[in-house]
Design a protein around this motif. Structure first.
Motif, PDB file in Angstrom:
ATOM      1  N   LEU A  13      -2.329  -9.949 -14.460  1.00 48.00           N
ATOM      2  CA  LEU A  13      -1.765  -9.989 -13.114  1.00 48.00           C
ATOM      3  C   LEU A  13      -0.680 -11.046 -12.964  1.00 48.00           C
ATOM      4  O   LEU A  13       0.107 -10.995 -12.008  1.00 48.00           O
ATOM      5  CB  LEU A  13      -2.866 -10.299 -12.095  1.00 48.00           C
ATOM      6  CG  LEU A  13      -3.796  -9.179 -11.651  1.00 48.00           C
ATOM      7  CD1 LEU A  13      -4.809  -9.738 -10.658  1.00 48.00           C
ATOM      8  CD2 LEU A  13      -3.020  -8.041 -11.011  1.00 48.00           C
TER       9      LEU A  13
ATOM     10  N   ASN B 212       6.997  -6.209  -5.145  1.00 48.52           N
ATOM     11  CA  ASN B 212       8.116  -6.910  -5.788  1.00 48.52           C
ATOM     12  C   ASN B 212       9.362  -6.045  -5.821  1.00 48.52           C
ATOM     13  O   ASN B 212      10.482  -6.532  -5.631  1.00 48.52           O
ATOM     14  CB  ASN B 212       7.720  -7.325  -7.207  1.00 48.52           C
ATOM     15  CG  ASN B 212       6.765  -8.500  -7.230  1.00 48.52           C
ATOM     16  OD1 ASN B 212       6.790  -9.349  -6.341  1.00 48.52           O
ATOM     17  ND2 ASN B 212       5.909  -8.558  -8.229  1.00 48.52           N
ATOM     18  N   GLU B 213       9.165  -4.761  -6.082  1.00 50.84           N
ATOM     19  CA  GLU B 213      10.311  -3.842  -6.114  1.00 50.84           C
ATOM     20  C   GLU B 213      11.011  -3.790  -4.761  1.00 50.84           C
ATOM     21  O   GLU B 213      12.247  -3.715  -4.684  1.00 50.84           O
ATOM     22  CB  GLU B 213       9.816  -2.448  -6.507  1.00 50.84           C
ATOM     23  CG  GLU B 213      10.913  -1.402  -6.615  1.00 50.84           C
ATOM     24  CD  GLU B 213      10.342  -0.032  -6.945  1.00 50.84           C
ATOM     25  OE1 GLU B 213      10.909   0.973  -6.470  1.00 50.84           O
ATOM     26  OE2 GLU B 213       9.328   0.033  -7.661  1.00 50.84           O
TER      27      GLU B 213
ATOM     28  N   LEU C  28       1.236  -4.930  -6.279  1.00 49.51           N
ATOM     29  CA  LEU C  28       2.148  -6.048  -6.518  1.00 49.51           C
ATOM     30  C   LEU C  28       3.485  -5.566  -7.068  1.00 49.51           C
ATOM     31  O   LEU C  28       4.541  -6.072  -6.681  1.00 49.51           O
ATOM     32  CB  LEU C  28       1.508  -7.040  -7.488  1.00 49.51           C
ATOM     33  CG  LEU C  28       0.329  -7.858  -6.945  1.00 49.51           C
ATOM     34  CD1 LEU C  28      -0.348  -8.614  -8.084  1.00 49.51           C
ATOM     35  CD2 LEU C  28       0.793  -8.830  -5.868  1.00 49.51           C
ATOM     36  N   SER C  29       3.439  -4.600  -7.975  1.00 47.33           N
ATOM     37  CA  SER C  29       4.674  -4.080  -8.558  1.00 47.33           C
ATOM     38  C   SER C  29       5.579  -3.488  -7.487  1.00 47.33           C
ATOM     39  O   SER C  29       6.794  -3.752  -7.454  1.00 47.33           O
ATOM     40  CB  SER C  29       4.341  -3.030  -9.625  1.00 47.33           C
ATOM     41  OG  SER C  29       5.509  -2.471 -10.163  1.00 47.33           O
TER      42      SER C  29
ATOM     43  N   ALA D 128       3.403 -10.374 -12.262  1.00 42.26           N
ATOM     44  CA  ALA D 128       3.689  -9.758 -10.965  1.00 42.26           C
ATOM     45  C   ALA D 128       3.217 -10.634  -9.814  1.00 42.26           C
ATOM     46  O   ALA D 128       3.896 -10.750  -8.784  1.00 42.26           O
ATOM     47  CB  ALA D 128       3.034  -8.382 -10.886  1.00 42.26           C
TER      48      ALA D 128
ATOM     49  N   ALA E 121       5.606 -13.599  -9.397  1.00 42.96           N
ATOM     50  CA  ALA E 121       6.881 -13.149  -8.836  1.00 42.96           C
ATOM     51  C   ALA E 121       6.746 -12.897  -7.339  1.00 42.96           C
ATOM     52  O   ALA E 121       7.636 -13.237  -6.545  1.00 42.96           O
ATOM     53  CB  ALA E 121       7.347 -11.884  -9.554  1.00 42.96           C
ATOM     54  N   PHE E 122       5.629 -12.310  -6.933  1.00 38.41           N
ATOM     55  CA  PHE E 122       5.391 -12.036  -5.515  1.00 38.41           C
ATOM     56  C   PHE E 122       5.137 -13.333  -4.745  1.00 38.41           C
ATOM     57  O   PHE E 122       5.612 -13.508  -3.627  1.00 38.41           O
ATOM     58  CB  PHE E 122       4.197 -11.091  -5.379  1.00 38.41           C
ATOM     59  CG  PHE E 122       3.829 -10.748  -3.964  1.00 38.41           C
ATOM     60  CD1 PHE E 122       4.753 -10.150  -3.115  1.00 38.41           C
ATOM     61  CD2 PHE E 122       2.561 -11.023  -3.481  1.00 38.41           C
ATOM     62  CE1 PHE E 122       4.412  -9.830  -1.803  1.00 38.41           C
ATOM     63  CE2 PHE E 122       2.215 -10.708  -2.181  1.00 38.41           C
ATOM     64  CZ  PHE E 122       3.138 -10.114  -1.337  1.00 38.41           C
TER      65      PHE E 122
ATOM     66  N   PRO F  18      -2.503  -4.437  -9.344  1.00 36.76           N
ATOM     67  CA  PRO F  18      -1.249  -4.526 -10.105  1.00 36.76           C
ATOM     68  C   PRO F  18      -0.177  -3.577  -9.590  1.00 36.76           C
ATOM     69  O   PRO F  18       1.001  -3.951  -9.517  1.00 36.76           O
ATOM     70  CB  PRO F  18      -1.680  -4.161 -11.537  1.00 36.76           C
ATOM     71  CG  PRO F  18      -3.131  -4.515 -11.592  1.00 36.76           C
ATOM     72  CD  PRO F  18      -3.660  -4.211 -10.228  1.00 36.76           C
ATOM     73  N   GLN F  19      -0.550  -2.344  -9.229  1.00 38.67           N
ATOM     74  CA  GLN F  19       0.441  -1.409  -8.712  1.00 38.67           C
ATOM     75  C   GLN F  19       0.971  -1.866  -7.361  1.00 38.67           C
ATOM     76  O   GLN F  19       2.162  -1.738  -7.067  1.00 38.67           O
ATOM     77  CB  GLN F  19      -0.169  -0.013  -8.603  1.00 38.67           C
ATOM     78  CG  GLN F  19      -0.380   0.658  -9.934  1.00 38.67           C
ATOM     79  CD  GLN F  19      -0.664   2.134  -9.780  1.00 38.67           C
ATOM     80  OE1 GLN F  19      -0.557   2.695  -8.701  1.00 38.67           O
ATOM     81  NE2 GLN F  19      -1.042   2.771 -10.863  1.00 38.67           N
TER      82      GLN F  19
END
Length: 540
Positions: free
Chosen positions: A146, A122-123, A118-119, A149, A152-153, A115-116
């Motif tokens: 999940l 995306n950022e 992916l975050s 994120a 979005a990815f 999760p981190q």
């Protein structure tokens, strides 16, 4: 003796089930007339089975070719750096951690780091590698946390794949409109057509999209079909008004207070109570004020409470639920609902011009403090009032902050959510420094990630104290798991000294030192891996 059939027509006359039966029984026990007898029978049977197997596999008639799917939409985002691409493959395929308490070894739990990763991806605006989309969608299918994120990815290609594979249909349900393109507010005809003819999910998505851009247009659109909608649909549509809630919504919500559905009425009342200048909020303030006052006849000003003696029809219309849950008294149940819905700003005038801090500090007669403060907590969260939240939280070093009191841990966590990230982290750090980690897990869960330096230090220091006390580390496995995901990776160097096995004393639990060393080794390794992941994603 009969010869074995050799022509295709003769072979097709032998049922497959007959071949299987003879093979299971053996040619010695059953020799059909189409097989030679003696030693040649087994070989002939196997030859027939081989030929029939090929016929069965090749005997399907080809279907007409269907239309080729349209190409997936292009993804304009830049590709991942090569090192980050390799890391993503590891995160999606390698799962060494168990994810639970107990002894997990020193290896990081890679799936908990996904999760981190992916975050951050995306950022930074990267596109997913096309060949990894199936594995990414499979991971999101198994873990709902999940999905936002991951989708979005994955971008538009994920929706293209989801239309071709039923296992990934969740991706279509997770985006507004089920993956279809929603009209813009200015496209009046398309908006009306979709609202009148679209599927329920498309209509919900349309209303939510319009509400985020033009709240008044969404409200007007909803009003055109409100009376003909099903009760469960009205509830979902009404819930969309939370976005951009404004005073102009009051008239529509007041009408919804007379709805046939109890759930719709309750939601409309809740939304109106979040508008402090609404007529409903004023009515609730009047009712609540009649129940709560300050008694000045004693030496110390004291809040006195006279809970309602009945729940009349007007109260029910304004959202008060008459029947309490099991174990709750009627009068306290009604009082809590009135206070929760009353504007917090009305209490200053009602209680002698006192500030929220002064009001909360007043003693409350007859054991009503718990009920009253809990209702104020719910009101502060509903109305998003940070000043009342601070007053109800009190200083983190207060003795009552570390144990059962008027404000429970769950209520504190909700109150903290009304504060800014820095203030939230500062309060929790002070709480841990005073009270330790035993009750901090729920509070840590509402803090922004990565934790601030002060909050990270307070967690590490509290873990060190627990380690020195000889406690078993799995008592703190939840906090350890949060630390692996939330500590700033720069804290890894501070943890080096804690990875050694401490000396055991008489008060130390047997074997606890080894478990603590293992837990801190895993924490340190995880933080360093997170630092490496960040560097890989920022490669240019």
């Amino acid at each position: 003796m009969s010869a074995a059939p050799t022509s295709p027509d003769a072979l097709s006359a032998v049922p497959w089930e007959e071949l299987v039966t003879v093979a299971l029984l053996g040619t010695d026990r059953r020799t059909p007339p189409w097989l030679p007898t003696g030693r040649k029978a087994p070989t002939a049977l196997l030859d027939l089975a081989a030929v029939e197997t090929v016929r069965r596999r090749a005997g399907l008639n080809p279907a007409p070719a269907g239309p080729r799917p349209a190409p997936a939409a292009a993804d304009p985002r830049p590709p991942l750096p090569p090192a980050a691409t390799r890391r993503l493959a590891m995160l999606l395929s390698d799962r060494p951690g168990t994810g639970g308490g107990g002894r997990r070894g020193t290896a990081p739990d890679l799936m908990e780091l996904l999760p981190q990763w992916l975050s951050l991806a995306n950022e930074l605006g990267f596109a997913a590698p096309p060949h990894m989309l199936p594995a990414l969608l499979d991971a999101a299918r198994g873990r709902t946390d999940l999905r936002p994120a991951a989708l979005a990815f994955a971008g538009p290609r994920a929706l293209w794949l989801a239309r071709l594979n039923p296992d990934w249909r969740f991706a279509l349900r997770s985006v507004p409109g089920g993956g279809s393109e929603l009209p813009f507010p200015e496209e009046t005809d398309r908006v009306q057509r979709l609202w009148q003819e679209g599927l329920f999910a498309e209509r919900v998505a349309l209303l939510a999209a319009l509400r985020s851009r033009q709240p008044a247009l969404a409200r007007a659109l909803l009003a055109t079909t409100w009376t003909t909608e099903r009760a469960e649909d009205r509830l979902m549509f009404l819930d969309s008004l939370r976005t951009g809630l404004e005073a102009a919504d009051e008239s529509f919500l007041e009408e919804a207070l007379s709805d046939r559905s109890r759930n719709v009425r309750a939601t409309a009342a809740e939304l109106l109570s979040a508008l402090p200048d609404s007529a409903l909020a004023g009515r609730m303030a009047t009712r609540a004020a009649a129940c709560v006052a300050v008694d000045r006849t004693q030496g110390e000003p004291t809040i006195v409470v006279e809970a309602p003696h009945e729940c009349d029809p007007d109260m029910e219309r304004d959202g008060v639920v008459p029947k309490p849950p099991a174990g709750r008294g009627e009068r306290s149940w009604w009082l809590g609902q009135l206070v929760e819905a009353a504007p917090l700003g009305s209490w200053t005038a009602r209680l002698g011009g006192r500030t929220p801090e002064e009001i909360v500090a007043l003693p409350v007669a007859d054991d009503w403090q718990g009920e009253l403060h809990a209702a104020w907590c719910r009101a502060a969260v509903r109305q998003g009032d940070p000043r009342w939240a601070r007053a109800l939280l009190g200083p983190p070093s207060a003795p009552e902050a570390g144990g059962p009191g008027a404000v429970s841990l769950a209520e504190r966590a909700k109150l903290l959510s009304t504060l800014g990230p820095e203030e939230r982290a500062e309060w929790v750090a002070g709480f841990i420094a005073t009270h330790g980690l035993s009750e901090a897990f729920q509070l840590l869960g509402v803090c922004a990630v990565p934790w601030s330096a002060a909050l990270g230090r307070s967690v590490v220091d509290a873990l060190d104290i627990a380690r020195d006390a000889g406690s078993y580390p799995w008592s703190f496995s939840g906090v350890m798991g949060l630390a692996e995901r939330c500590l700033d990776p720069a804290e890894a160097s501070r943890l080096e000294a804690l990875t050694a096995i401490p000396d055991e004393t008489e008060d130390t639990s047997p074997g606890a030192g080894g478990y603590w060393a293992e837990a801190f080794q895993r924490l340190t390794t995880t933080l360093r891996l997170r630092a490496t992941m960040q560097e890989e994603l920022r490669e240019r």
